[in-house]
Scaffold this active site. Structure first.
Site, short mmCIF file in Angstrom:
data_model
loop_
_atom_site.label_atom_id
_atom_site.label_comp_id
_atom_site.label_asym_id
_atom_site.label_seq_id
_atom_site.Cartn_x
_atom_site.Cartn_y
_atom_site.Cartn_z
N GLY A 10 1.07 4.45 3.59
CA GLY A 10 2.24 3.58 2.93
C GLY A 10 3.05 4.68 2.31
O GLY A 10 4.38 4.49 2.46
N PRO A 21 -4.26 2.93 14.52
CA PRO A 21 -4.21 4.34 14.39
C PRO A 21 -5.50 5.29 14.58
O PRO A 21 -6.51 4.69 14.21
CB PRO A 21 -3.47 4.70 13.25
CG PRO A 21 -3.85 3.49 12.17
CD PRO A 21 -4.05 2.32 13.22
N THR A 22 -5.50 6.27 15.08
CA THR A 22 -6.53 7.04 15.22
C THR A 22 -6.91 7.79 13.92
O THR A 22 -6.37 7.47 12.81
CB THR A 22 -6.62 8.25 16.26
OG1 THR A 22 -7.85 8.95 16.32
CG2 THR A 22 -5.37 9.23 15.93
N TYR A 46 -16.43 -3.04 6.51
CA TYR A 46 -14.89 -2.62 6.75
C TYR A 46 -14.39 -3.32 8.14
O TYR A 46 -13.36 -3.86 8.28
CB TYR A 46 -14.66 -1.53 6.64
CG TYR A 46 -13.28 -0.76 6.82
CD1 TYR A 46 -12.26 -0.73 5.93
CD2 TYR A 46 -12.87 -0.27 8.09
CE1 TYR A 46 -11.11 -0.60 5.95
CE2 TYR A 46 -11.81 0.23 8.30
CZ TYR A 46 -10.68 0.27 7.35
OH TYR A 46 -9.45 0.39 7.52
N GLY A 60 0.77 -1.25 0.14
CA GLY A 60 -0.04 -0.09 -0.06
C GLY A 60 1.01 1.21 -0.13
O GLY A 60 0.52 2.12 0.85
N HIS A 61 2.02 1.32 -0.78
CA HIS A 61 3.05 2.26 -0.77
C HIS A 61 2.44 3.75 -1.38
O HIS A 61 3.25 4.66 -1.10
CB HIS A 61 4.43 1.85 -1.42
CG HIS A 61 4.33 1.69 -2.94
ND1 HIS A 61 3.45 0.76 -3.56
CD2 HIS A 61 4.49 2.55 -3.98
CE1 HIS A 61 3.47 0.93 -4.71
NE2 HIS A 61 4.27 2.23 -5.14
N ARG A 62 1.38 3.68 -2.04
CA ARG A 62 1.09 5.02 -2.50
C ARG A 62 -0.08 5.85 -2.02
O ARG A 62 -0.60 6.84 -2.19
CB ARG A 62 0.42 4.49 -4.05
CG ARG A 62 1.40 4.05 -5.05
CD ARG A 62 0.99 4.27 -6.57
NE ARG A 62 -0.07 3.31 -6.76
CZ ARG A 62 -0.32 3.07 -7.98
NH1 ARG A 62 -0.07 3.72 -8.90
NH2 ARG A 62 -1.41 1.94 -8.18
#
Length: 316
Positions: A17, A164-165, A137, A11-13
């Site tokens: 990520g 993460p928030t 989800y 998910g680097h984009r």
């Protein structure tokens, strides 16, 4: 995690990520691998296994996911549960099959119960009903967390899950139809400024409170946890402070330089009254967020002006 270790960022984009790739490079990591979804479809087990066979990464940051706002989650629940289950199952299992040393799985605080006590402690997971609009989800993400725990228990792997928030930062989604509250407000105020509007409408009463973490801070936390956290229980990442939507709107208005008025449309829903995470656990490990909301908003608006201004949906 050695500086020369082969690290796969899935998910680097995306928002997380891309921040993670920048932060790893900044810290001197030199052996990063990633692929676009066009080259490796993470929903396809053959693609994933072929990638792991070719690259054999030592560490994996699993930041790839199908994400969206309330409208998208509510309209396409099958896509959200199917795609996320497939991505998680394929990557986590491939990591086990190819002997990955450590994997970090990215959850989200929106998968905690809708009415979890505030601030939300890690023990709250699965203790109450979920928010209906993003239930598909949330169930997929909970399954990913439980899959990591199951692999650790049965196979002795070292897979950790991070919660993460609310996030914001470069590469965020600023489209008014699909974005979250902070980038949506920034888009609205910018559009109002350049078109000389007198008012900007904000949904709800402005009283709900939310917590916002800059993606660069999250990236720093993820690397810190990859190096120092090995427990089989999930861990929150946040700033430990929240702000009302009204105060957030005022801050964004100032950063953008909009000189008109804010109008709250109280016929629109407020959503959950408050969402703040308990960051005691990660703070005790020695990590704290360092980017203030004021500083972060200025940085994001600068990025917006340089990358998004000419392509963003500016409809009010």
């Amino acid at each position: 995690m050695e500086l020369t270790a082969k690290i796969y960022v899935a998910g680097h984009r995306g928002l997380v990520g891309s921040a993670l790739v920048r932060k790893l490079q900044e810290k001197g990591y030199t052996n990063l691998v990633y692929r676009t979804s066009e080259k490796v479809d993470l929903r396809n087990s053959d693609h994933v296994l072929a990638f792991f066979e070719e690259e054999k990464p030592e560490y994996v940051f699993l930041a790839a996911a199908k994400v969206g706002g309330i409208v998208a989650n509510n309209a396409y629940p099958a896509n959200f549960i199917r795609d996320n289950l497939l991505i998680q199952m394929n990557v986590i299992d491939a990591a086990y099959q190819y002997g990955v040393k450590k994997l970090l799985f990215l959850g989200s605080t929106c998968i905690y119960p809708k009415f979890a006590p505030q601030p939300i402690n890690e023990a709250c997971l699965m203790t109450g009903s979920l928010e209906p609009t993003n239930e598909a989800y949330a169930i997929a993400k909970i399954a990913g967390i439980k899959m990591c725990e199951a692999y650790n228990k049965q196979y002795g792997t070292n897979y950790i899950s991070v919660m993460p928030t609310n996030l914001y930062g470069p590469n965020d989604n600023f489209d008014l139809e699909t974005s979250h509250v902070l980038p949506a407000l920034m888009s609205k105020f910018h559009a109002a400024k350049v078109t000389n509007q007198r008012t900007v409408e904000v949904w709800g009463t402005g009283t709900p409170r939310r917590e916002f973490l800059h993606s660069e801070d999250l990236a720093d936390a993820l690397i810190y946890l990859m190096q120092s956290y090995d427990e089989n229980q999930l861990i929150n990442v946040g700033v430990g402070k929240d702000i009302s939507i009204q105060a957030l709107a005022e801050k964004i208005k100032e950063v953008v330089g909009f000189e008109g008025q804010i109008e709250f449309n109280t016929t629109k829903p407020d959503g959950t009254p408050r969402k703040l995470v308990d960051v005691t656990k990660i703070n005790e490990l020695g990590w704290q967020a360092s980017i203030s909301l004021d500083e972060g908003l200025k940085k994001v608006y600068d990025w917006f002006l340089n990358h998004v201004e000419n392509t963003v949906n500016v409809r009010n």
